[in-house]
Design an enzyme around this catalytic site. Structure first.
Site, PDB file in Angstrom:
ATOM      1  CG  HIS A 165     -25.649  -0.038   5.654  1.00 10.68           C
ATOM      2  ND1 HIS A 165     -24.681  -0.273   6.596  1.00 10.68           N
ATOM      3  CD2 HIS A 165     -25.063   0.695   4.686  1.00 10.68           C
ATOM      4  CE1 HIS A 165     -23.565   0.303   6.211  1.00 10.68           C
ATOM      5  NE2 HIS A 165     -23.746   0.889   5.059  1.00 10.68           N
TER       6      HIS A 165
HETATM    7  C1  UD1 Z   1     -24.673   5.074   2.126  1.00  2.54           C
HETATM    8  C2  UD1 Z   1     -23.314   4.808   1.497  1.00  2.54           C
HETATM    9  C3  UD1 Z   1     -22.580   3.763   2.319  1.00  2.54           C
HETATM   10  C4  UD1 Z   1     -22.512   4.159   3.786  1.00  2.54           C
HETATM   11  C5  UD1 Z   1     -23.924   4.416   4.287  1.00  2.54           C
HETATM   12  C6  UD1 Z   1     -23.919   4.854   5.737  1.00  2.54           C
HETATM   13  C7  UD1 Z   1     -23.266   5.083  -0.953  1.00  2.54           C
HETATM   14  C8  UD1 Z   1     -23.189   4.380  -2.240  1.00  2.54           C
HETATM   15  N1  UD1 Z   1     -23.428   4.305   0.137  1.00  2.54           N
HETATM   16  O1  UD1 Z   1     -25.422   3.865   1.996  1.00  2.54           O
HETATM   17  O2  UD1 Z   1     -21.266   3.626   1.835  1.00  2.54           O
HETATM   18  O3  UD1 Z   1     -21.933   3.100   4.532  1.00  2.54           O
HETATM   19  O4  UD1 Z   1     -24.528   5.435   3.484  1.00  2.54           O
HETATM   20  O5  UD1 Z   1     -25.196   4.752   6.292  1.00  2.54           O
HETATM   21  O6  UD1 Z   1     -23.179   6.294  -0.915  1.00  2.54           O
HETATM   22  N2  UD1 Z   1     -32.975   5.882   2.931  1.00  2.54           N
HETATM   23  C9  UD1 Z   1     -34.013   6.420   3.666  1.00  2.54           C
HETATM   24  N3  UD1 Z   1     -33.755   7.510   4.432  1.00  2.54           N
HETATM   25  C10 UD1 Z   1     -32.527   8.094   4.499  1.00  2.54           C
HETATM   26  C11 UD1 Z   1     -31.492   7.550   3.727  1.00  2.54           C
HETATM   27  C12 UD1 Z   1     -31.725   6.439   2.970  1.00  2.54           C
HETATM   28  O7  UD1 Z   1     -35.135   5.938   3.643  1.00  2.54           O
HETATM   29  O8  UD1 Z   1     -32.367   9.081   5.249  1.00  2.54           O
HETATM   30  C13 UD1 Z   1     -33.230   4.663   2.120  1.00  2.54           C
HETATM   31  C14 UD1 Z   1     -33.743   4.920   0.764  1.00  2.54           C
HETATM   32  O9  UD1 Z   1     -34.668   3.938   0.448  1.00  2.54           O
HETATM   33  C15 UD1 Z   1     -32.523   4.759  -0.117  1.00  2.54           C
HETATM   34  C16 UD1 Z   1     -31.712   3.718   0.600  1.00  2.54           C
HETATM   35  O10 UD1 Z   1     -32.017   3.916   1.988  1.00  2.54           O
HETATM   36  O11 UD1 Z   1     -32.834   4.408  -1.405  1.00  2.54           O
HETATM   37  C17 UD1 Z   1     -30.240   3.816   0.371  1.00  2.54           C
HETATM   38  O12 UD1 Z   1     -29.755   5.063   0.825  1.00  2.54           O
HETATM   39  P1  UD1 Z   1     -28.382   5.688   0.265  1.00  2.54           P
HETATM   40  O13 UD1 Z   1     -28.110   6.932   0.993  1.00  2.54           O
HETATM   41  O14 UD1 Z   1     -28.408   5.757  -1.193  1.00  2.54           O
HETATM   42  O15 UD1 Z   1     -27.289   4.620   0.635  1.00  2.54           O
HETATM   43  P2  UD1 Z   1     -27.010   3.888   2.002  1.00  2.54           P
HETATM   44  O16 UD1 Z   1     -27.488   2.487   1.857  1.00  2.54           O
HETATM   45  O17 UD1 Z   1     -27.478   4.627   3.225  1.00  2.54           O
END
Ligand code: UD1
Length: 352
Positions: free
Chosen positions: A205
């Protein structure tokens, strides 16, 4: 004593679950504030159901956006919340996400003491958003709960002003507390089918891997060379990145699953391939060998005797790492261990 605990992403729900139990054992009042960084049912709700977390006091609904926008949305929501409430004695933040950084910055400006659980971890790669979040959060925290000696050394070197506590690792508490439940959990398909025989578990991820098609293709090629089925739990961000890419025949894709399911799969897998920080440790504690799909790790202790190998995203490296798994009796060094539970150390030190 009243504390405000800030959570927003999957690993924070796990850490908060055990810390919350320890706070309750000490009679500390807690408001759990969900930033809304993770919002899908499979990324958030299922953790609340499985881990017995108390209901949240509020969900700020920040959702997904660029780092600046997401961090700003969380900061604005938190600022409103913290100003409306009677003063908290502590704000607790976990790990290294944008929710962690936003929580620490807002509390710091409002002069509310900050406790950072899982402080002092470093990859020394400032291009990782998590590294920036860690360094800044540690600089402005008052109480820094360090899971390992390496974390303490990192913070000493940086000369942080807060008080350092060798607390052990609350994620280890979670494995200890929830493993027997996890072993009894029923797996949905296709997990149950894959789990009846030898398999490797995989998760990807990190932005560095998902946002670069060459790196992601290298990982998939590495998976294809595994001599057994690879069960790949796909984060929503990764699902989008995988569109149009060809998935090797031995790879079984699955939606992300809850904590108990993840622990059960980790416990049963022959080995793990991941770019997650937390899962490297969970695999280690369950004596499941790990191949890390990054060039560095914050958890250098896991590299002992080959229990964790850094393979990056080169298919050849991933394949040769799988041929060099440690024997089951290869010795391990203790990681994140403390007398009793780390979460009890956290509660005790907050009271001091
Ligand atoms: C975040 C943390 C990472 C952690 C991870 C655990 C930051 C910078 N990163 O990464 O350190 O290891 O969480 O999982 O804070 N999305 C969805 N649904 C959700 C959540 C996310 O569709 O419920 C998608 C969206 O397209 C979003 C992307 O995932 O833009 C990234 O999500 P985000 O929460 O920003 O960061 P993670 O990659 O999950």
């Amino acid at each position: 004593m009243r504390v405000c605990t800030i959570i927003g992403a999957r690993p924070q729900f796990v850490k908060a679950a055990v810390v919350s139990q320890a706070l309750r054992r000490r009679g500390i009042e807690e408001d759990l504030l969900h930033t809304g960084q993770h919002y899908d049912a499979a990324m958030s709700d299922i953790f609340f159901q499985q881990l017995g977390l108390p209901p949240v006091a509020a969900n700020l609904g920040a959702g997904s956006a660029t780092h600046a926008r997401q961090t700003a949305a969380i900061m604005t929501g938190l600022d409103d919340w913290l100003r409306q409430r009677d003063r908290y004695d502590w704000v607790i933040v976990f790990g290294d996400t944008n929710s962690t950084l936003a929580g620490a910055l807002v509390a710091s400006k409002l002069h509310i003491p900050i406790a950072h659980v899982e402080a002092g971890l470093r990859s020394f790669d400032h291009r990782m958003p998590e590294e920036v979040n860690r360094v800044v959060t540690d600089q402005i925290s008052d109480l820094l709960f360090c899971p390992t000696d390496t974390a303490i050394e990192n913070l000493r070197r940086e000369g942080v002003a807060g008080r350092l506590v060798a607390s052990g690792d609350v994620m280890r508490d979670a494995v200890t507390v929830f493993l027997s439940n996890a072993r009894g959990v029923e797996l949905p398909e296709p997990l149950a089918r894959v789990c009846t025989d030898d398999f490797a578990l995989a998760t990807v991820h990190r932005a560095h891997n998902t946002d670069d098609p060459n790196r992601l293709a290298g990982i998939l090629e590495g998976f294809s060379r595994a001599q057994l089925p690879v069960l790949f739990l796909v984060h929503p961000r990764t699902r989008i990145a995988l569109r149009g890419m060809s998935i090797p025949d031995n790879v079984v894709l699955s939606e992300p699953v809850g904590y108990l399911h993840t622990l059960r799969l980790l416990d049963s897998a022959v080995y793990l391939m991941t770019d997650s920080g937390g899962m490297q440790k969970e695999a280690y504690w369950l004596s499941t060998p790990c191949i890390t799909l990054r060039d560095e790790t914050e958890w250098t202790e896991t590299l002992t005797n080959g229990w964790n190998q850094l393979a990056g995203t080169d298919p050849e490296c991933i394949a040769t790492s799988a041929q060099r798994l440690p024997p089951p009796d290869a010795p391990q060094v203790p990681i994140g261990e403390v007398d009793g539970l780390a979460s009890d150390v956290v509660a005790r030190e907050l009271m001091r």
